[in-house]
Each structure stands twice: as structure tokens, then as C-alpha cells.
Enzyme design. Sequence first.
Site, PDB file in Angstrom:
ATOM      1  N   GLY A  64     -10.306 -16.447  43.504  1.00  0.00           N
ATOM      2  CA  GLY A  64     -11.433 -17.104  44.128  1.00  0.00           C
ATOM      3  C   GLY A  64     -12.707 -16.294  44.079  1.00  0.00           C
ATOM      4  O   GLY A  64     -13.781 -16.813  43.771  1.00  0.00           O
ATOM      5  N   GLU A  85     -14.285  -5.144  46.567  1.00  0.00           N
ATOM      6  CA  GLU A  85     -12.863  -5.189  46.224  1.00  0.00           C
ATOM      7  C   GLU A  85     -12.363  -3.767  45.980  1.00  0.00           C
ATOM      8  O   GLU A  85     -12.889  -3.058  45.133  1.00  0.00           O
ATOM      9  CB  GLU A  85     -12.646  -6.024  44.956  1.00  0.00           C
ATOM     10  CG  GLU A  85     -11.244  -5.962  44.378  1.00  0.00           C
ATOM     11  CD  GLU A  85     -10.169  -6.371  45.381  1.00  0.00           C
ATOM     12  OE1 GLU A  85      -9.232  -5.567  45.601  1.00  0.00           O
ATOM     13  OE2 GLU A  85     -10.256  -7.490  45.930  1.00  0.00           O
ATOM     14  N   CYS A 211       1.261 -21.100  46.696  1.00  0.00           N
ATOM     15  CA  CYS A 211       2.099 -21.852  45.763  1.00  0.00           C
ATOM     16  C   CYS A 211       3.422 -22.249  46.414  1.00  0.00           C
ATOM     17  O   CYS A 211       4.459 -21.612  46.194  1.00  0.00           O
ATOM     18  CB  CYS A 211       2.364 -21.079  44.477  1.00  0.00           C
ATOM     19  SG  CYS A 211       3.104 -22.113  43.201  1.00  0.00           S
ATOM     20  N   ASP A 348      -7.033 -18.671  49.345  1.00  0.00           N
ATOM     21  CA  ASP A 348      -5.847 -18.791  50.188  1.00  0.00           C
ATOM     22  C   ASP A 348      -6.095 -18.561  51.668  1.00  0.00           C
ATOM     23  O   ASP A 348      -5.284 -18.982  52.499  1.00  0.00           O
ATOM     24  CB  ASP A 348      -4.771 -17.802  49.713  1.00  0.00           C
ATOM     25  CG  ASP A 348      -4.205 -18.162  48.358  1.00  0.00           C
ATOM     26  OD1 ASP A 348      -4.418 -19.296  47.906  1.00  0.00           O
ATOM     27  OD2 ASP A 348      -3.538 -17.301  47.750  1.00  0.00           O
ATOM     28  N   LYS A 356      -2.333 -23.867  48.734  1.00  0.00           N
ATOM     29  CA  LYS A 356      -2.916 -22.562  48.406  1.00  0.00           C
ATOM     30  C   LYS A 356      -2.457 -22.164  47.000  1.00  0.00           C
ATOM     31  O   LYS A 356      -1.419 -21.519  46.825  1.00  0.00           O
ATOM     32  CB  LYS A 356      -2.497 -21.531  49.449  1.00  0.00           C
ATOM     33  CG  LYS A 356      -3.023 -21.863  50.841  1.00  0.00           C
ATOM     34  CD  LYS A 356      -2.689 -20.795  51.852  1.00  0.00           C
ATOM     35  CE  LYS A 356      -3.182 -21.187  53.248  1.00  0.00           C
ATOM     36  NZ  LYS A 356      -4.637 -21.371  53.340  1.00  0.00           N
ATOM     37  N   THR A 357      -3.232 -22.582  46.007  1.00  0.00           N
ATOM     38  CA  THR A 357      -2.900 -22.317  44.609  1.00  0.00           C
ATOM     39  C   THR A 357      -4.143 -21.852  43.863  1.00  0.00           C
ATOM     40  O   THR A 357      -5.278 -22.073  44.314  1.00  0.00           O
ATOM     41  CB  THR A 357      -2.365 -23.583  43.916  1.00  0.00           C
ATOM     42  OG1 THR A 357      -3.421 -24.559  43.827  1.00  0.00           O
ATOM     43  CG2 THR A 357      -1.192 -24.181  44.690  1.00  0.00           C
ATOM     44  N   ALA A 359      -5.120 -23.163  41.198  1.00  0.00           N
ATOM     45  CA  ALA A 359      -5.788 -24.393  40.791  1.00  0.00           C
ATOM     46  C   ALA A 359      -6.758 -24.875  41.866  1.00  0.00           C
ATOM     47  O   ALA A 359      -7.822 -25.428  41.553  1.00  0.00           O
ATOM     48  CB  ALA A 359      -4.748 -25.475  40.501  1.00  0.00           C
ATOM     49  N   CYS A 392       0.589 -27.792  41.283  1.00  0.00           N
ATOM     50  CA  CYS A 392       1.809 -26.985  41.303  1.00  0.00           C
ATOM     51  C   CYS A 392       2.684 -27.400  40.123  1.00  0.00           C
ATOM     52  O   CYS A 392       3.400 -28.398  40.210  1.00  0.00           O
ATOM     53  CB  CYS A 392       2.555 -27.187  42.617  1.00  0.00           C
ATOM     54  SG  CYS A 392       4.011 -26.125  42.792  1.00  0.00           S
TER      55      CYS A 392
END
Length: 463
Positions: A64, A85, A211, A348, A356-357, A359, A392
Site C-alpha cells: 500500500g 519504513e 488474505c 491491511d 485484506k489483500t 488486490a 482471492c
Amino acid sequence: MRSATLWSFDEGARGRPLREILSTARAAGYDLSGVVGRIAAVSRSRKASADLFHTVVVIGGGAGGIAVAASLKARKPDLDIALIEPADVHYYQPGWTMVGGGIFSPAVTARTMASLIPTGVCWIKDAVAAFEPDRNTVILEGHQTVRYDRLVVAPGLTLDWAGVAGLTETLGRNGVTSNYRYDLAPDTWELVQTLRAGRALFTQPPMPIKCAGAPQKAMYLSADHWLRQGRLKDIDVELYTVSPALFGVEDYVPALMTYVNRYDARLNFRHTLTRIDGPAKRAWFSRQTETGICETIETDFDMIHVVPPQQAPDFIRASPLADVAGWIAVDPASLRHARFPAIYALGDAIGASNAKTAAAARKQAPVVAHNLLVEMGHLRGAEVAYDGYGSCPLTVERGKILLAEFGYGGTLMPSFPAWLIDGTKLSRVAWLLKERMLPPLYWKAMLKGREWMAKPQRAERTA
């Protein structure tokens, strides 16, 4: 551990000797040897912690975070962006199921963070300790403060391995594995190859998790291998899930049940893994009966694939950004924070009802980028909405996939015409999509701001 680390930085800034800091922490049960360099840096100069400022600050170098930074740069190349990060490596986590099934090698799922952060984005290699949204400020573990005009939060979630008693002590040994960790996914494939007979258990914890189909994907690919090798008749396959159904969207259940029956897998609903004894090869589950009574179930195993409980990171859950459940409180359509208009979030850790994927993040990133720039006055046009899309690809056997695509409320949202891929039916084309097309789409499109099949649109559905 986070508190001990922050304490060490503060003590270092006060001039306390490094050796004394380490020994005091060790006596309290904390090993701070991994942050010695950062303690020393703080000790050398508290002035090194002077405020930073960037127009847009992005938290998180996962799917993300990098995707939204790339989408912002694609729309406004001169925008001042910093990305926070601490990690050196970025992982393509959707590939770990394929590693556990012997299809991908681990190396193809990892790349250096430096090679993926978009050109022109400042990388702040540190971790977030706290938020001060009323001051438009983020506080880092290294004591620096970073101010912003707009903030985008995409930290992912935390895997709570310690949430199952005895799990951390036996992971990677005694037949205990998980595709939810880069170093353990190869162990899954090794266990699958070497298991000749016995009991193979696959667990799924309480939702939400990343996922949600991954726990049963591991079961299907393992059972498919045992079937092809002629061993399945000697192996008892069982899925233990806290859910009351096989999959949350009913339209996909009939096709999945075909494979449950094919592999003669036993489904144990409303079961939560609570404890594991690796050397003894025993596992304990709490089971909720339909009448609401909780009971403990004890069973043995020869192999167990564990998916740990999951939650938002501590620095999110303890922050003003969190909702009552600990997730980032956002408007589910605009992805703007519910209380702080200068903050957006995706991925997520958000408190929306979507799956929460990766995609989902692929569709969310353009929405956040567009809405943020419209709100700042850099783009003309109306605000766009995220419709809850998630995908998924359920790997039911090597060479076939059930491509589940759905949005808020479980609404089916297919990306392809039914003659090409019917998501409610098994598909070899979907397998080729998962195996050959999605990895390059991830690395070369999503993380580069190229929004193939992901351009945001005004949506009527804003559940």
C-alpha cells in the site's frame, strides 16, 4: 520491547553510557543489541533529531505505501513526498502460498526496499513511535519528528505469533510451519514432500486476517501433491477454522466443496487454535458450540500449518488514529480518516470491511492519491470512492484456481468476462494469471504507479 527500545534512546540522549543501558535492559529481560547503533547515534547528538518536514508523508513500505507514493508521483511528479519504513527488504507476500506449494522459489518474492521506493521520494529509514495529528506530526523511534501537510498511513498489520501458546518455541520444527513468514514457507513445501502418512492440520484464526483464503490454499495445494503422489489415502487432512463457513462469500463455496470432497478433507468450524506442543505433536483448540458453549478440543498431528492471530501494529492501536477495535478509522469510500481530515489510510490496517489483500491495496492506492491531490487543490474533479474490491485467487490444485473477486457486502466484482474467467468456477486461465501475470503486474505496474485495471472512478456504492 518497544517501550524498552524507546527508553534506551531517551537514556542515550541524556548521556547515559551505552554499556550501562544494555546491561540494565538485559537485567530486565530485554536484549537491545540489535539497536546499539541507533542508541549510539542518539547519544552522539540530540540535535540530530531536529524536525523534518515534507508535504506528504507516507508511513509503510509495503504494497500500500509504495503503491500510493508511486500513484502520487505519477499524478504530480514534483510533489514533495517522504516514505517512512525501517525495513531493508520488501516482500511480495501473495507469492508465499506458491512457495509453500513448491511453485515459486522464495527469492522471487523479495526485493530490496531501495530498488522499489519511487524516484524522488525521500526514504526515512526509521520506525514510527507515535502520532500527534493535532500538530500534523509523526514521532519516530529515533526521536526525530516529521511534520507534514498530508499524511498517508499504510503500515500493514502485525502477526501475533505469541497469541498461540507454545507456537513461537516450535515454529519451523516438529512439523509446525506457516506460509505467513518468508523463512517458513519453504519449510511447508519440505514437510509436504516428506510426509508419507499421518494427520495434517491447517488452521485459520479469527478474522480479520490478511488474505482470508490463504489458510485453505495451503491445504488444497498440499492435498493435491499428496493425491498426485498416491499418498493422500494415508493422510488425514483437516481444516480448523474459527469461521462458521468455508468462505465468507457464499457464491464460491460450492466449487470449493468439490475440492474438499475430492481431498476427503474434514472441516472443523468454530475452532480456534489456542495452544501447541511441538515436541509432543499435540494441539489444543477452543470450540464454540451452536448453543454458545465453549469447550477445549485436544488432537495430535504429524504436520500443522498455522496461521497466527493478526492485529494492527501497536503504534496504531495505541494512537488517536485508531477506532475502538484498534484499526485506523477511515471513511470506507474516500479512505480519509474519520476524525483527522489531513490523514488518509489504506491497506491491511484500515478499519473497513473489505478483504485484506494486495488486490485491495492495488485499488485503494489510486483512490487515496486522487482524493488527496483533489483536496489539496492539485487536481480538478470530483472525489472518487473505493468500492471495497478485494481478490482471492484460491489455488485449489496445481494448474487450477477459483478467482474470487468481491467488494463491500460480498458483492461479486469480476474483472473479466465470464467466457474468459468465471470466478465461481475453476479456471486454468486464472492459474496463469496468478502464476505468470500477477507478479509482474505487482512489481512493474502497481508499485510503479501504472494503474492497469485500477484507475479510480466515482462509485455509487460507498458501503
